[in-house]
Design a protein around this motif. Structure first.
Motif, PDB file in Angstrom:
ATOM      1  N   ARG A 124       0.832  -1.197   0.000  1.00 29.62           N
ATOM      2  CA  ARG A 124       0.000   0.000   0.000  1.00 29.62           C
ATOM      3  C   ARG A 124       0.874   1.256   0.000  1.00 29.62           C
ATOM      4  N   ARG A 127       2.518   1.566  -3.467  1.00 27.99           N
ATOM      5  CA  ARG A 127       1.563   1.956  -4.509  1.00 27.99           C
ATOM      6  C   ARG A 127       1.229   3.431  -4.437  1.00 27.99           C
ATOM      7  N   ASP A 187      -7.000  -1.005  -7.575  1.00 28.90           N
ATOM      8  CA  ASP A 187      -5.878  -0.096  -7.860  1.00 28.90           C
ATOM      9  C   ASP A 187      -5.689   0.109  -9.359  1.00 28.90           C
TER      10      ASP A 187
END
Length: 256
Positions: A124, A127, A187
Motif C-alpha cells: 500500500r 503503490r 488499484d
C-alpha cells in the motif's frame, strides 16, 4: 496413672505465616509462567517483566508461541509441529497454551493473517508513490523481494500450506490471495488507460499478476544463500512477466 494419647489437633500445630515471602514465591512458582505476578526482587537484582502489565505479559507469551512455531517451520511442515513442543519453547505449560489459542490450527490461521497483513501494508505504501503502471510493477517486485527477505519463515509457511496444509489453512490462504487480487483490481482502475475497462477484465488482469507474484515468491524461497545472481534473475523475469501482462491487458477487449 494412665496417660491417654491423642492426635494433635490442628490448633496445636504451629501455624504458617500466610504473608511470608517464601509462601508467596511458592504460590507464584505453581502458576503458569505467563501468569506469574512479579516477585519482590532482592536489592540490586532486576526481575524480568516486573514492569509489564498482565496484558503485556500475555501479549509477549502469545508472540513467543508464534515465534516458536515459525522457528520449527524451517525444518518441519506445520502439521508435524506439536502443541506441547511449541508451549515448551515458549516457556509455558501445554494447558496455558489454550489461554492464547484454541488449537494449533487457530495459531496457524493467525500466522496466515500476520503474513499477508504486513505485505499488504508494504504494498500500500509503495503503490501510493507510483504514478504509472511501470512504476507500480517495479515497486511491487521490489517490495515482494524485500518482504521475502524479512519474513522468510512466514512465506515458507504459506508456500507449504497453500497446497499441502489442512483444509482450513488452505482455505484461509486462498481467501487472502483473492483479497490481494481484489485490492489490486481496484488499484488498476486508477490508471487512465484502464479506467474504462470492465470490472471482470480488471479482476482477470489482477489474478494473472498475483499468480506471477506467487510463482516468483516460491522461486525466491529456493535461492541458496550467497547467490544474488539467481535472485536478480528471478526479479528480472518477474518484472518482465508483469509488464507483458499489463501490455497484453491494454490490447485486450472482452467479448461482453
Amino acid at each position: 496413672m494412665s496417660v491417654t494419647s491423642r492426635t494433635p489437633r490442628s490448633s496445636d500445630r504451629p501455624r504458617r505465616s500466610s504473608g511470608g515471602d517464601g509462601d508467596r514465591a511458592r504460590r507464584a512458582s505453581a502458576r503458569p509462567a505467563d501468569d506469574r505476578a512479579p516477585l519482590v526482587p532482592e536489592p540490586g537484582v532486576p526481575v524480568a517483566g516486573a514492569s509489564l502489565t498482565r496484558q503485556e505479559r500475555k501479549a509477549r507469551t502469545r508472540q513467543a508461541l508464534l515465534d516458536a512455531t515459525l522457528e520449527r517451520l524451517e525444518d518441519q511442515a506445520f502439521g508435524a509441529i506439536s502443541l506441547r513442543e511449541v508451549a515448551r519453547s515458549a516457556g509455558i505449560t501445554p494447558t496455558a497454551f489454550y489461554r492464547h489459542f484454541e488449537s494449533m490450527e487457530d495459531l496457524g490461521l493467525v500466522l496466515v493473517d500476520e503474513s499477508f497483513r504486513a505485505l499488504r501494508e508494504m504494498l500500500r505504501v509503495r503503490r501510493a508513490a507510483a504514478t504509472e503502471p511501470g512504476d507500480e510493477i517495479r515497486a511491487a517486485v521490489a517490495t515482494l523481494v524485500e518482504h521475502v527477505h524479512g519474513q522468510r519463515a512466514h512465506f515458507r509457511f504459506i508456500a507449504r500450506e497453500r497446497s499441502g496444509g489442512t483444509a482450513p489453512l488452505r482455505s484461509a490462504i486462498r481467501q487472502e490471495i483473492r483479497l490481494f487480487s481484489s485490492q489490486l483490481a481496484t488499484d488498476l482502475a486508477r490508471y487512465p488507460v484502464l479506467r474504462e475497462r470492465a470490472t471482470a477484465d480488471l479482476q482477470m488482469i489482477a489474478d494473472l499478476i498475483v499468480a506471477a507474484a506467487v510463482s516468483a515468491v516460491e522461486q525466491l524461497l529456493d535461492v541458496p544463500p550467497g547467490r544474488p545472481d539467481l535472485e536478480d534473475e528471478i526479479r528480472g523475469v518477474a518484472e518482465d512477466q508483469l509488464r507483458l501482462i499489463v501490455l497484453g491487458a491494454l490490447q485486450w477487449r472482452s467479448a461482453s
